[in-house]
Design an enzyme around this catalytic site. Structure first.
Site, short mmCIF file in Angstrom:
data_model
loop_
_atom_site.label_atom_id
_atom_site.label_comp_id
_atom_site.label_asym_id
_atom_site.label_seq_id
_atom_site.Cartn_x
_atom_site.Cartn_y
_atom_site.Cartn_z
N LYS A 56 0.79 -1.24 0.00
CA LYS A 56 0.00 0.00 0.00
C LYS A 56 0.83 1.29 0.00
O LYS A 56 0.31 2.37 0.31
CB LYS A 56 -1.01 0.04 1.16
CG LYS A 56 -1.82 -1.20 1.36
CD LYS A 56 -2.30 -1.85 0.10
CE LYS A 56 -3.38 -1.10 -0.63
NZ LYS A 56 -3.71 -1.83 -1.90
N HIS A 117 6.85 -7.23 -2.51
CA HIS A 117 6.67 -6.60 -1.19
C HIS A 117 7.61 -7.24 -0.18
O HIS A 117 7.48 -7.00 1.03
CB HIS A 117 5.24 -6.81 -0.69
CG HIS A 117 4.19 -6.00 -1.39
ND1 HIS A 117 4.39 -4.71 -1.83
CD2 HIS A 117 2.90 -6.32 -1.72
CE1 HIS A 117 3.27 -4.27 -2.40
NE2 HIS A 117 2.36 -5.22 -2.34
N SER A 147 -4.64 2.44 4.61
CA SER A 147 -4.86 1.88 3.28
C SER A 147 -4.89 0.35 3.32
O SER A 147 -5.75 -0.30 2.70
CB SER A 147 -3.75 2.37 2.35
OG SER A 147 -3.93 1.87 1.05
N TYR A 202 6.38 8.21 -1.13
CA TYR A 202 5.04 8.49 -1.67
C TYR A 202 4.71 9.97 -1.47
O TYR A 202 4.17 10.62 -2.36
CB TYR A 202 4.04 7.60 -0.91
CG TYR A 202 2.59 7.76 -1.30
CD1 TYR A 202 1.99 6.89 -2.22
CD2 TYR A 202 1.79 8.74 -0.73
CE1 TYR A 202 0.65 7.00 -2.55
CE2 TYR A 202 0.44 8.87 -1.06
CZ TYR A 202 -0.12 8.00 -1.97
OH TYR A 202 -1.46 8.13 -2.30
N VAL A 240 -6.87 10.01 -12.97
CA VAL A 240 -6.85 9.29 -14.26
C VAL A 240 -6.66 7.80 -14.01
O VAL A 240 -7.36 6.96 -14.60
CB VAL A 240 -5.77 9.88 -15.20
CG1 VAL A 240 -5.62 9.03 -16.46
CG2 VAL A 240 -6.14 11.32 -15.58
N MET A 241 -5.76 7.45 -13.10
CA MET A 241 -5.55 6.01 -12.83
C MET A 241 -6.80 5.36 -12.23
O MET A 241 -7.07 4.20 -12.46
CB MET A 241 -4.35 5.82 -11.91
CG MET A 241 -3.03 5.80 -12.68
SD MET A 241 -1.60 5.48 -11.62
CE MET A 241 -1.95 3.86 -10.98
S1 PPS Z 1 -0.57 -2.80 -3.39
O1 PPS Z 1 -1.84 -3.58 -3.29
O2 PPS Z 1 0.26 -3.01 -2.18
O3 PPS Z 1 0.16 -2.99 -4.62
O4 PPS Z 1 -1.09 -1.29 -3.29
P1 PPS Z 1 -0.25 0.00 -3.69
O5 PPS Z 1 -0.40 0.23 -5.14
O6 PPS Z 1 1.11 -0.07 -3.14
O7 PPS Z 1 -0.99 1.13 -2.88
C1 PPS Z 1 -2.32 1.50 -3.11
C2 PPS Z 1 -2.45 2.90 -2.58
O8 PPS Z 1 -1.82 3.82 -3.50
C3 PPS Z 1 -2.81 4.76 -3.94
N1 PPS Z 1 -2.53 5.16 -5.32
C4 PPS Z 1 -2.21 6.41 -5.66
N2 PPS Z 1 -2.02 7.52 -4.91
C5 PPS Z 1 -1.73 8.67 -5.56
N3 PPS Z 1 -1.63 8.77 -6.90
C6 PPS Z 1 -1.81 7.68 -7.69
N4 PPS Z 1 -1.72 7.79 -9.01
C7 PPS Z 1 -2.11 6.44 -7.07
N5 PPS Z 1 -2.36 5.19 -7.52
C8 PPS Z 1 -2.61 4.42 -6.43
C9 PPS Z 1 -4.11 4.00 -3.79
O9 PPS Z 1 -5.21 4.88 -3.84
C10 PPS Z 1 -3.89 3.34 -2.44
O10 PPS Z 1 -3.88 4.28 -1.38
P2 PPS Z 1 -5.18 4.69 -0.52
O11 PPS Z 1 -4.66 5.55 0.60
O12 PPS Z 1 -5.81 3.43 -0.03
O13 PPS Z 1 -6.06 5.46 -1.45
#
Ligand code: PPS
Length: 325
Positions: A56, A117, A147, A202, A240-241
C-alpha cells in the site's frame, strides 16, 4: 489469463482469506510459504527492474509511471494488460487458473519489470548477485496502515483485518502479510547505499510528481521530451488512474476484490494530518461534525499510543517521514 475469463472466475472457498505461515518470522500467505524454495531461488537478470514496496505504499502508481517511461508515454501500449500481468509480482502465489508471479516472470521476455513486497532480507539473492536495479517506494506508517486496513476488507486473497482496533495492534506488531512496516522501510533504507536502489517516498511523489518522475528517469538512464513528461504526469495522476481499468484492479472478479466495500484506488492522499485537523477543529468548538469522518482513523488515544510505539521502533534510524502534504 484473458480478461473475460478472469471476470467469470470461480474460486474454491479454501483459497479465499488464505491461511498464513511464517518465513523466518515474517507472516506470509501459506501459498507463498509452500512455494518458498522456488521464490528464494528465483533467477534475476542484470536488466531486470524491480519495484519494491511495503504493501500500500504506492506500488501501482510507480508501476504505471515506470511503464509509461518505458513506453515513451504511449498510453495505448500501457493499456496492453492489467498491472499485475505487465509486472509479475514475484512472490505472489495463486491457485490455478490464476497466474502466479513466478510463472509470469519466467515466461516474460527481458527486460522485465517486476514487483515485490518482500522485506530486504527475504529478497531472492540473485537480485543482489546480478545487480538488478531496484526502485523502493516508502509511505508513512499511518497512511499505509489505513490503506492496508481497507484493502484487507475488500480483498479476499489476504487475511481478514478484524476490527479497526484489532488491526492497529496487528500492524504495530508486524502480524500482517509481509511483516513489520518498521523493519521493512528501515531494512531497505539501510540497503540503499550498498546496492543500485532508488529510494523514493510516496509523500514526495504527491508533493511534486514531476521532480520524482525525473529521478526515476535518471535512474533508468532515460530522457523524454517535456511534452511526454507532462503526459506521464497526467496519465499517472490519481484521478486518471482511478478510471483506468488496466491499473485500478476492477477487472478482477468481486469474489477476489470487492470495490463496493472499498475501492482499490481509495483516496490516494497523505492524510496523516487528520488528527491535526481534529485538534484545530476542537479548538474552534466544531469537533462533533468531524467525528463521523474519523471512523476508521486514529482516535486521539490511538494516535498518541501509535506515536509512542513508533518512536521506539524507529529510534536510531536516519529515516524520517512526512505525513502531511
Ligand atoms: S498494493 O496492493 O500493495 O500494490 O497497493 P499500492 O499500489 O502499493 O498502494 C495503493 C495505494 O496507492 C494509492 N494510489 C495512488 N495515490 C496517488 N496517486 C496515484 N496515481 C495512485 N495510484 C494508487 C491507492 O489509492 C492506495 O492508497 P489509498 O490511501 O488506499 O487510497
Amino acid at each position: 489469463m484473458p480478461l473475460e475469463e478472469i471476470q467469470d472466475l470461480q474460486l474454491d472457498e479454501k483459497y479465499l482469506q488464505p491461511d498464513t505461515a511464517e518465513i523466518n518470522g515474517i507472516l506470509m500467505s501459506k501459498m507463498i510459504s509452500d512455494n518458498w524454495d522456488d521464490i528464494w531461488n528465483f533467477q534475476a537478470r542484470p536488466d531486470d527492474l524491480l519495484i519494491s514496496t511495503y504493501a500500500k505504499a504506492g506500488t501501482t502508481w510507480t508501476q504505471e509511471i515506470v511503464d509509461m517511461i518505458q513506453n515513451d508515454g504511449d498510453v495505448q501500449k500501457c493499456q496492453r494488460a492489467n498491472t499485475f500481468d505487465r509486472h509479475p509480482f514475484i512472490e505472489w502465489t495463486l491457485p490455478p487458473p490464476l497466474n502466479s508471479g513466478l510463472d509470469l516472470a519466467k515466461k516474460m521476455p527481458p527486460p522485465r519489470t517486476l514487483k515485490t513486497h518482500l522485506p530486504v532480507q527475504l529478497l531472492p539473492p540473485s537480485f543482489w548477485k546480478e545487480n538488478s536495479k531496484i526502485i523502493y517506494v516508502a509511505r508513512n506508517a499511518k497512511d499505509c496502515l489505513v490503506s492496508y486496513y481497507h484493502f484487507s476488507r475488500m480483498n479476499r486473497m489476504v487475511p481478514d483485518p478484524g476490527t479497526w482496533e484489532e488491526y492497529i495492534e496487528k500492524f504495530k506488531a508486524g502480524k500482517v502479510l509481509w511483516g513489520s512496516w518498521y523493519d521493512h522501510v528501515k531494512g531497505w533504507w539501510d540497503a540503499k547505499d550498498r546496492h543500485r536502489i532508488l529510494y523514493l517516498f510516496y509523500e514526495d511523489m504527491k508533493e511534486d510528481p514531476k521532480r520524482e518522475i525525473k529521478k526515476i528517469l535518471k535512474f533508468l538512464e532515460k530522457d523524454v521530451p517535456e511534452e511526454v513528461l507532462n503526459k506521464i504526469i497526467y496519465h499517472t495522476s490519481f484521478d486518471v488512474m482511478k478510471q483506468n481499468p488496466m491499473a485500478n484492479y476492477t477487472t478482477l472478479p468481486t469474489i477476489i476484490m470487492d470495490h463496493s466495500i472499498s475501492p482499490f484506488m481509495r483516496k490516494g492522499r497523505s492524510e496523516g494530518g487528520t488528527l491535526t485537523c481534529l485538534y484545530s477543529c476542537s479548538n474552534h468548538g466544531i469537533l462533533p461534525c468531524f467525528i463521523f469522518f474519523l471512523k476508521n482513523y486514529f482516535t486521539v488515544a490511538q494516535n498518541e499510543e501509535f506515536d509512542k510505539d513508533y518512536e521506539k521502533k524507529m529510534a536510531g534510524s536516519t529515516l524520517t517521514f512526512r505525513t502531511e502534504i
